[in-house]
Design a protein around this motif. Structure first.
Motif, PDB file in Angstrom:
ATOM      1  N   VAL A   1       0.848  -1.182   0.000  1.00  9.38           N
ATOM      2  CA  VAL A   1       0.000   0.000   0.000  1.00  9.38           C
ATOM      3  C   VAL A   1       0.889   1.240   0.000  1.00  9.38           C
ATOM      4  CG1 VAL A   1      -0.181   0.134   2.539  1.00  9.38           C
ATOM      5  CG2 VAL A   1      -1.991   1.097   1.108  1.00  9.38           C
ATOM      6  N   GLY A   2       0.441   2.292  -0.701  1.00 10.64           N
ATOM      7  CA  GLY A   2       1.240   3.493  -0.811  1.00 10.64           C
ATOM      8  C   GLY A   2       0.378   4.737  -0.932  1.00 10.64           C
ATOM      9  N   PRO A   3       0.995   5.916  -1.000  1.00 13.21           N
ATOM     10  CA  PRO A   3       0.258   7.193  -1.018  1.00 13.21           C
ATOM     11  C   PRO A   3      -0.276   7.549  -2.399  1.00 13.21           C
ATOM     12  CG  PRO A   3       2.605   7.628  -1.031  1.00 13.21           C
ATOM     13  CD  PRO A   3       2.457   6.128  -0.912  1.00 13.21           C
ATOM     14  N   PHE A   4      -0.992   6.617  -2.986  1.00  8.94           N
ATOM     15  CA  PHE A   4      -1.664   6.817  -4.273  1.00  8.94           C
ATOM     16  C   PHE A   4      -3.175   6.803  -4.019  1.00  8.94           C
ATOM     17  CE2 PHE A   4       2.197   4.180  -5.038  1.00  8.94           C
ATOM     18  CZ  PHE A   4       2.953   5.138  -5.699  1.00  8.94           C
ATOM     19  N   PRO A   5      -3.983   7.184  -4.999  1.00 16.14           N
ATOM     20  CA  PRO A   5      -5.428   7.161  -4.773  1.00 16.14           C
ATOM     21  C   PRO A   5      -5.931   5.752  -4.470  1.00 16.14           C
ATOM     22  CG  PRO A   5      -4.892   8.410  -6.765  1.00 16.14           C
ATOM     23  CD  PRO A   5      -3.635   7.716  -6.339  1.00 16.14           C
TER      24      PRO A   5
ATOM     25  N   GLY B   1      -3.229   1.862  -3.942  1.00 21.02           N
ATOM     26  CA  GLY B   1      -3.347   3.148  -3.270  1.00 21.02           C
ATOM     27  C   GLY B   1      -4.085   3.081  -1.950  1.00 21.02           C
ATOM     28  N   GLY B   2      -3.734   4.017  -1.044  1.00 23.06           N
ATOM     29  CA  GLY B   2      -4.375   4.080   0.259  1.00 23.06           C
ATOM     30  C   GLY B   2      -4.873   5.453   0.649  1.00 23.06           C
ATOM     31  N   THR B   3      -4.802   6.423  -0.276  1.00 20.36           N
ATOM     32  CA  THR B   3      -5.233   7.785   0.016  1.00 20.36           C
ATOM     33  C   THR B   3      -6.643   8.022  -0.509  1.00 20.36           C
ATOM     34  OG1 THR B   3      -2.947   8.561  -0.187  1.00 20.36           O
ATOM     35  CG2 THR B   3      -4.669  10.233  -0.298  1.00 20.36           C
ATOM     36  N   ALA B   4      -7.474   8.694   0.282  1.00 17.86           N
ATOM     37  CA  ALA B   4      -8.825   9.014  -0.176  1.00 17.86           C
ATOM     38  C   ALA B   4      -8.743   9.736  -1.519  1.00 17.86           C
ATOM     39  CB  ALA B   4      -9.534   9.888   0.850  1.00 17.86           C
ATOM     40  N   PRO B   5      -9.420   9.240  -2.541  1.00 13.05           N
ATOM     41  CA  PRO B   5      -9.284   9.826  -3.882  1.00 13.05           C
ATOM     42  C   PRO B   5      -9.548  11.324  -3.931  1.00 13.05           C
ATOM     43  CG  PRO B   5     -10.405   7.714  -4.009  1.00 13.05           C
ATOM     44  CD  PRO B   5     -10.268   8.028  -2.552  1.00 13.05           C
TER      45      PRO B   5
ATOM     46  N   SER C   1       3.068  10.030   3.692  1.00 12.51           N
ATOM     47  CA  SER C   1       3.673   8.889   3.019  1.00 12.51           C
ATOM     48  C   SER C   1       4.022   7.809   4.025  1.00 12.51           C
ATOM     49  CB  SER C   1       4.934   9.348   2.271  1.00 12.51           C
ATOM     50  OG  SER C   1       5.449   8.292   1.484  1.00 12.51           O
ATOM     51  N   ASN C   2       4.384   6.653   3.506  1.00 14.08           N
ATOM     52  CA  ASN C   2       4.827   5.557   4.360  1.00 14.08           C
ATOM     53  C   ASN C   2       5.949   6.034   5.276  1.00 14.08           C
ATOM     54  OD1 ASN C   2       3.952   4.603   1.572  1.00 14.08           O
ATOM     55  ND2 ASN C   2       3.734   2.731   2.740  1.00 14.08           N
ATOM     56  N   HIS C   3       5.931   5.534   6.503  1.00 10.34           N
ATOM     57  CA  HIS C   3       6.891   5.835   7.566  1.00 10.34           C
ATOM     58  C   HIS C   3       6.593   7.161   8.263  1.00 10.34           C
ATOM     59  CE1 HIS C   3      10.258   2.769   6.567  1.00 10.34           C
ATOM     60  NE2 HIS C   3       9.088   2.352   6.099  1.00 10.34           N
ATOM     61  N   SER C   4       5.566   7.878   7.830  1.00  6.54           N
ATOM     62  CA  SER C   4       5.143   9.084   8.533  1.00  6.54           C
ATOM     63  C   SER C   4       4.290   8.701   9.744  1.00  6.54           C
ATOM     64  CB  SER C   4       4.318   9.976   7.599  1.00  6.54           C
ATOM     65  OG  SER C   4       3.581  10.934   8.328  1.00  6.54           O
ATOM     66  N   PRO C   5       4.383   9.449  10.864  1.00  6.08           N
ATOM     67  CA  PRO C   5       3.499   9.163  12.005  1.00  6.08           C
ATOM     68  C   PRO C   5       2.033   9.456  11.690  1.00  6.08           C
ATOM     69  CG  PRO C   5       4.747  11.185  12.370  1.00  6.08           C
ATOM     70  CD  PRO C   5       5.321  10.546  11.147  1.00  6.08           C
ATOM     71  N   HIS C   6       1.767  10.101  10.542  1.00  8.25           N
ATOM     72  CA  HIS C   6       0.403  10.413  10.124  1.00  8.25           C
ATOM     73  C   HIS C   6      -0.109   9.458   9.047  1.00  8.25           C
ATOM     74  CE1 HIS C   6       0.649  14.199  12.347  1.00  8.25           C
ATOM     75  NE2 HIS C   6       1.834  14.365  11.806  1.00  8.25           N
TER      76      HIS C   6
END
Length: 425
Positions: A181-185, A369-373, A391-396
């Motif tokens: 999973v990554g910071p894509f839609p 993707g794991g970010t709300a579109p 992004s991955n590894h962020s505390p958010h």
């Protein structure tokens, strides 16, 4: 053309996953509960005992033959269903030493530990796919080996499982399939052929000075200044020693020295992370880093050479081009071409490729993707994606549960069926 190329280029049945995926709504709520539980209870590398226990229990309930303790805390489940190809499906399950700041109601309860890279989602999606595949045996034949891998974050888990006889004990697969999973839609799937994720080298550097009172710098050899000069000089490695046509990243992630404002310490410690895609660039960057570290120590008058010790090493993950063509064709058939993309080479690193190189099997590794579109589109339109999308590894970092989870289950199920033999319909 080799047999492997011929098989990989054969047109997959893009409708194969449809009968199995009709059950997804029935299992989605249970998978959501599992994901939230895993997110709430993260475990660090090689300490994933609770997670491994949950995985093993669920695999047994699905009828898989389960082996625990593979590569220390890894779990392997085998689902044999007649003659046919042998497909390895992989998920990792360790967390990171990060303090969560998402504010989620299911945020981590482990102090200073968080699933900041989405491995909890990987586990949930693979278990969901296995649930569908186990129930839908009439639609495929072959053997599935499900590998739940520890210690990906420190680059040791895949190697530990291989060294523990993974392929001697469970057989050699015809293909290795994995996802991240990554910071894509959310709802999209991305796969890049060839070198897809970078090699990574992490180094621990200790620089030696001479301690003294803060009021008497002339009596010291200041390792803080030595380390600071080193950090600045290291910024020139990529900008001045690597061709513009090549890719490299050199990051100093930690600098630790001293205990008090009026004490010049004896030592300073740096933690470096290096990303490259080719052996030649990797060798050049490593040599430059070591040269600069030693030269700055000598320039500062250090009486002892610095220690430069490896921490972790990840090889380049190379996606087999024929395997990508076959799998991505199936993704496009299932999701639609507009939801499937090529992310290009990613400078993150992964040890999943070790399963391919150790077994000789082709690897296909993709992102979902794991970010709300809507949030993704808004950030891209504003030109603030790098700032506003964790992004991955962020505390958010917190993937939206849906449609992320369903997409991950669908992608893994579709990919597996693309490689397994067709069964009764």
């Amino acid at each position: 053309m080799s047999d492997t190329d011929s098989a990989a280029d054969s047109a997959p049945d893009t409708t194969a996953s449809s009968p199995l995926l009709t059950r997804l709504p029935d299992v989605r709520d249970g998978l959501t509960d599992l994901y939230r539980d895993l997110h709430k209870n993260p475990e660090l590398s090689f300490a994933e005992t609770r997670t491994a226990g949950i995985v093993a229990e669920r695999l047994r309930k699905l009828g898989l033959r389960v082996t625990t303790g593979v590569g220390r805390t890894g779990v392997v489940g085998v689902l044999a269903n007649g003659d046919g190809p042998h497909v390895l499906l992989r998920a990792d399950f360790d967390a990171l030493p990060v303090t969560e700041q998402t504010g989620l109601p299911y945020a981590s309860t482990a102090d200073g530990v968080m699933h900041a890279c989405g491995h909890d989602m990987h586990v949930t999606c693979l278990l969901g796919a296995l649930d569908l595949l186990a129930d839908g045996r009439a639609h495929w034949s072959g053997t599935i080996t499900a590998v739940f891998q520890p210690a990906e974050e420190i680059g040791q888990g895949a190697r530990a499982m291989v060294d523990d006889g993974l392929f001697d004990r469970f057989g050699t697969p015809d293909v290795v399939l994995g996802q991240h999973v990554g910071p894509f839609p959310a709802g999209t799937v991305g796969c890049h052929p060839g070198p897809a994720l970078a090699a990574a080298d992490a180094l621990a550097v200790t620089m030696y000075g001479k301690g003294a009172h803060g009021s008497r710098p002339e009596a010291a050899i200041d390792p803080v200044v030595m380390a600071a000069s080193t950090v600045m000089r290291l910024q020139t490695v990529v900008s001045r020693e690597i061709s513009g046509g090549d890719t490299a990243v050199v990051t100093v992630g930690a600098l630790n020295a001293g205990t008090k404002d009026n004490i010049i310490p004896d030592t300073a410690e740096l933690r470096l992370n290096i990303r490259t895609y080719t052996d030649g660039v990797r060798a050049r960057v490593l040599e430059a880093v070591k040269r600069i570290v030693r030269a700055e120590a000598e320039a500062s008058g250090a009486t002892r050479s610095p220690d430069i010790d490896p921490i972790t090493t990840f090889p380049v993950l190379v996606n087999d081009e024929a395997a990508v063509r076959r799998t991505v064709t199936a993704f496009r058939g299932h999701f639609g071409a507009e939801r499937v993309f090529d992310p290009g080479p990613v400078t993150g690193s992964e040890d999943c490729g070790i399963f391919g190189t150790a077994s000789g099997a082709p690897v296909c590794y993709w992102f979902f993707g794991g970010t709300a579109p809507a949030s993704y589109r808004k950030a891209v339109a504003a030109g603030t994606a790098d700032r506003d999308i964790p992004s991955n590894h962020s505390p958010h970092f917190a993937p939206v549960v849906e449609p992320t989870l369903s997409t991950g289950v669908e992608a893994m199920t579709t990919a597996a069926l693309t490689w397994l033999s067709s069964g009764k319909r």
